[in-house]
Design a protein around this motif. Structure first.
Motif, PDB file in Angstrom:
ATOM      1  N   VAL A 211     -67.744  11.773  45.092  1.00 22.66           N
ATOM      2  CA  VAL A 211     -68.704  10.883  44.241  1.00 22.66           C
ATOM      3  C   VAL A 211     -68.114  10.744  42.862  1.00 22.66           C
ATOM      4  O   VAL A 211     -68.325   9.574  42.335  1.00 22.66           O
ATOM      5  N   ARG A 212     -67.462  11.771  42.277  1.00 26.13           N
ATOM      6  CA  ARG A 212     -66.885  11.482  41.177  1.00 26.13           C
ATOM      7  C   ARG A 212     -65.738  10.333  41.115  1.00 26.13           C
ATOM      8  O   ARG A 212     -65.707   9.411  40.181  1.00 26.13           O
ATOM      9  N   SER A 213     -64.993  10.108  42.125  1.00 28.79           N
ATOM     10  CA  SER A 213     -63.872   9.141  42.316  1.00 28.79           C
ATOM     11  C   SER A 213     -64.664   7.795  42.411  1.00 28.79           C
ATOM     12  O   SER A 213     -64.355   6.937  41.572  1.00 28.79           O
ATOM     13  N   LEU A 214     -65.744   7.732  43.132  1.00 31.13           N
ATOM     14  CA  LEU A 214     -66.594   6.009  43.050  1.00 31.13           C
ATOM     15  C   LEU A 214     -67.112   5.946  41.752  1.00 31.13           C
ATOM     16  O   LEU A 214     -66.975   4.747  41.290  1.00 31.13           O
ATOM     17  N   LEU A 215     -67.619   7.081  41.075  1.00 33.50           N
ATOM     18  CA  LEU A 215     -68.518   6.824  39.775  1.00 33.50           C
ATOM     19  C   LEU A 215     -67.463   6.377  38.802  1.00 33.50           C
ATOM     20  O   LEU A 215     -67.402   5.320  37.830  1.00 33.50           O
ATOM     21  N   GLU A 216     -66.026   7.068  38.701  1.00 32.13           N
ATOM     22  CA  GLU A 216     -65.148   6.765  37.852  1.00 32.13           C
ATOM     23  C   GLU A 216     -64.626   5.329  38.022  1.00 32.13           C
ATOM     24  O   GLU A 216     -64.189   4.606  37.092  1.00 32.13           O
ATOM     25  N   ALA A 217     -64.267   4.974  39.464  1.00 27.88           N
ATOM     26  CA  ALA A 217     -63.898   3.702  39.762  1.00 27.88           C
ATOM     27  C   ALA A 217     -64.838   2.451  39.363  1.00 27.88           C
ATOM     28  O   ALA A 217     -64.314   1.165  39.664  1.00 27.88           O
ATOM     29  N   GLY A 218     -66.211   2.813  39.275  1.00 16.79           N
ATOM     30  CA  GLY A 218     -66.941   1.743  39.214  1.00 16.79           C
ATOM     31  C   GLY A 218     -67.358   0.921  40.640  1.00 16.79           C
ATOM     32  O   GLY A 218     -67.792   0.096  40.607  1.00 16.79           O
ATOM     33  N   ALA A 219     -66.915   1.696  41.555  1.00 18.92           N
ATOM     34  CA  ALA A 219     -67.164   1.179  42.809  1.00 18.92           C
ATOM     35  C   ALA A 219     -68.490   0.979  43.396  1.00 18.92           C
ATOM     36  O   ALA A 219     -69.577   1.906  43.118  1.00 18.92           O
ATOM     37  N   ALA A 220     -68.954  -0.250  43.867  1.00 20.69           N
ATOM     38  CA  ALA A 220     -70.352  -0.626  44.325  1.00 20.69           C
ATOM     39  C   ALA A 220     -70.323  -1.200  45.549  1.00 20.69           C
ATOM     40  O   ALA A 220     -70.456  -2.345  45.956  1.00 20.69           O
ATOM     41  N   PRO A 221     -69.694  -0.534  46.751  1.00 17.64           N
ATOM     42  CA  PRO A 221     -69.796  -0.949  47.989  1.00 17.64           C
ATOM     43  C   PRO A 221     -71.166  -1.264  48.645  1.00 17.64           C
ATOM     44  O   PRO A 221     -72.125  -0.629  48.609  1.00 17.64           O
ATOM     45  N   ALA A 222     -71.116  -2.486  49.222  1.00  9.48           N
ATOM     46  CA  ALA A 222     -72.392  -3.008  49.749  1.00  9.48           C
ATOM     47  C   ALA A 222     -72.882  -2.596  51.274  1.00  9.48           C
ATOM     48  O   ALA A 222     -73.860  -2.608  51.582  1.00  9.48           O
ATOM     49  N   GLY A 223     -71.649  -1.985  51.890  1.00 11.56           N
ATOM     50  CA  GLY A 223     -71.945  -1.566  53.281  1.00 11.56           C
ATOM     51  C   GLY A 223     -70.894  -0.483  53.657  1.00 11.56           C
ATOM     52  O   GLY A 223     -70.170  -0.256  52.679  1.00 11.56           O
ATOM     53  N   ARG A 224     -70.756  -0.213  54.973  1.00  6.47           N
ATOM     54  CA  ARG A 224     -70.101   0.877  55.308  1.00  6.47           C
ATOM     55  C   ARG A 224     -68.612   0.501  55.373  1.00  6.47           C
ATOM     56  O   ARG A 224     -67.595   1.294  55.091  1.00  6.47           O
ATOM     57  N   GLU A 225     -68.184  -0.651  55.648  1.00  7.89           N
ATOM     58  CA  GLU A 225     -66.967  -1.225  55.418  1.00  7.89           C
ATOM     59  C   GLU A 225     -66.266  -1.188  54.435  1.00  7.89           C
ATOM     60  O   GLU A 225     -65.117  -0.846  54.049  1.00  7.89           O
ATOM     61  N   GLU A 226     -67.170  -1.508  53.350  1.00  9.56           N
ATOM     62  CA  GLU A 226     -66.749  -1.782  51.939  1.00  9.56           C
ATOM     63  C   GLU A 226     -66.570  -0.268  51.375  1.00  9.56           C
ATOM     64  O   GLU A 226     -65.701  -0.072  50.746  1.00  9.56           O
ATOM     65  N   LEU A 227     -67.549   0.488  51.707  1.00  9.37           N
ATOM     66  CA  LEU A 227     -67.210   1.991  51.431  1.00  9.37           C
ATOM     67  C   LEU A 227     -65.781   2.674  51.865  1.00  9.37           C
ATOM     68  O   LEU A 227     -65.237   3.467  51.236  1.00  9.37           O
ATOM     69  N   THR A 228     -65.592   2.490  53.331  1.00 10.68           N
ATOM     70  CA  THR A 228     -64.252   2.816  53.830  1.00 10.68           C
ATOM     71  C   THR A 228     -63.199   2.476  53.046  1.00 10.68           C
ATOM     72  O   THR A 228     -62.178   3.081  52.818  1.00 10.68           O
ATOM     73  N   ALA A 229     -63.244   1.108  52.779  1.00  8.70           N
ATOM     74  CA  ALA A 229     -62.154   0.441  51.996  1.00  8.70           C
ATOM     75  C   ALA A 229     -62.111   1.000  50.777  1.00  8.70           C
ATOM     76  O   ALA A 229     -60.822   1.196  50.009  1.00  8.70           O
ATOM     77  N   ALA A 230     -63.116   1.205  50.015  1.00  8.19           N
ATOM     78  CA  ALA A 230     -63.067   1.847  48.610  1.00  8.19           C
ATOM     79  C   ALA A 230     -62.414   3.252  48.710  1.00  8.19           C
ATOM     80  O   ALA A 230     -61.642   3.538  47.635  1.00  8.19           O
ATOM     81  N   LEU A 231     -62.961   3.929  49.524  1.00  5.27           N
ATOM     82  CA  LEU A 231     -62.514   5.510  49.874  1.00  5.27           C
ATOM     83  C   LEU A 231     -60.787   5.357  49.817  1.00  5.27           C
ATOM     84  O   LEU A 231     -60.214   6.097  49.276  1.00  5.27           O
ATOM     85  N   ARG A 232     -60.419   4.506  50.818  1.00  2.69           N
ATOM     86  CA  ARG A 232     -59.090   4.478  50.990  1.00  2.69           C
ATOM     87  C   ARG A 232     -58.294   4.031  49.873  1.00  2.69           C
ATOM     88  O   ARG A 232     -57.161   4.380  49.543  1.00  2.69           O
ATOM     89  N   ASP A 233     -58.760   3.022  49.062  1.00  3.41           N
ATOM     90  CA  ASP A 233     -58.123   2.665  47.985  1.00  3.41           C
ATOM     91  C   ASP A 233     -57.854   3.696  46.979  1.00  3.41           C
ATOM     92  O   ASP A 233     -56.989   3.583  46.080  1.00  3.41           O
TER      93      ASP A 233
END
Length: 255
Positions: A211-233
């Motif tokens: 959660v911290r990583s996503l918040l710091e990165a400003g990630a806003a994945p629209a779906g599961r595939e985008e979430l997977t990609a964001a986490l891998r990044d």
């Protein structure tokens, strides 16, 4: 993106702030259900300490938690993000986020609670003890108490974006996304990579770090595939889980 979190069993003290203002809490559609739990919990704890301890599932060493519940209306209130403590919240580290990430946290994080139903991390609440697994004498099982009203309130809070569900099973039972919303919901299971087993500490700490990583990165994945990609990044090892909508995050150790 809406992120659903469990509360922590242990909580920080209420402090000396202004007392609870129920009308100021987010998700006003939960107000009546909150008032019902608050009223019965305070009455139970004030009337019979032993019965309250039994109902709440508290050991002798936690007897003081009963007294704390009697003062819920007058005790100081603090942001929920300061009240909840423990492994997940230590790893999340809300207090050390920069201003932009903290604003994202205030908008996107929703903490489930046996007493409040669900609150945002900026909502001011007192310290309390009442898990979702409690069965109050009058209201009955809290999971069932919250289920109906959550079904009407939570879809609006979720909007049309991704829901990242990191709740434990007891809190997940209080609201289960359905239909199109279920298709936009992702759950995460953290596995110890060498053993492929769920380990409690790895699970909680890694979820907080995610959660911290996503918040710091400003990630806003629209779906599961985008979430997977964001986490891998962000450096996480992610695989599809055994169930639809589940992602497995593999970790060797917690830093």
């Amino acid at each position: 993106m809406l992120v659903l979190l469990p509360p922590s069993e242990g909580k920080a003290s209420s402090g000396r702030g202004a007392p609870l203002k129920p009308e100021s809490l987010s998700l006003p559609g939960l107000a009546e259900a909150r008032a019902a739990v608050l009223d019965e919990l305070v009455e139970l704890c004030a009337a019979d300490e032993e019965k309250a301890r039994e109902v709440l599932g508290l050991s002798e060493g936690l007897r003081g938690e009963v007294a704390k519940n009697t003062e819920l209306r007058t005790a100081g209130a603090r942001p929920a993000g300061e009240i909840y403590t423990g492994v997940l919240y230590d790893a999340l580290g809300l207090a050390t986020l920069d201003a932009a990430a903290r604003k994202r946290a205030d908008r996107s994080l929703l903490v489930f609670s046996g007493l409040w139903g669900a609150v945002r991390v900026s909502d001011r609440i007192p310290s309390y003890r009442c898990s979702m697994g409690v069965k109050l004498p009058g209201l009955g099982a809290l999971g069932a108490h919250w289920r109906g009203v959550m079904a009407s309130v939570l879809p609006e809070a979720a909007g049309d974006g991704l829901v990242l569900d990191l709740r434990s099973s007891a809190y997940a039972a209080a609201w289960k996304p359905k239909g199109d919303l279920a298709a936009r919901t992702a759950t995460v299971r953290v596995l110890h990579a060498p053993t492929r087993k769920v380990v409690s500490h790895f699970n909680k700490a890694t979820k907080g770090r995610i959660v911290r990583s996503l918040l710091e990165a400003g990630a806003a994945p629209a779906g599961r595939e985008e979430l997977t990609a964001a986490l891998r990044d962000l450096g996480y090892v992610v695989e599809e889980g055994g169930k639809a909508g589940m992602l497995d995050v593999l970790v060797d150790e917690i830093h």
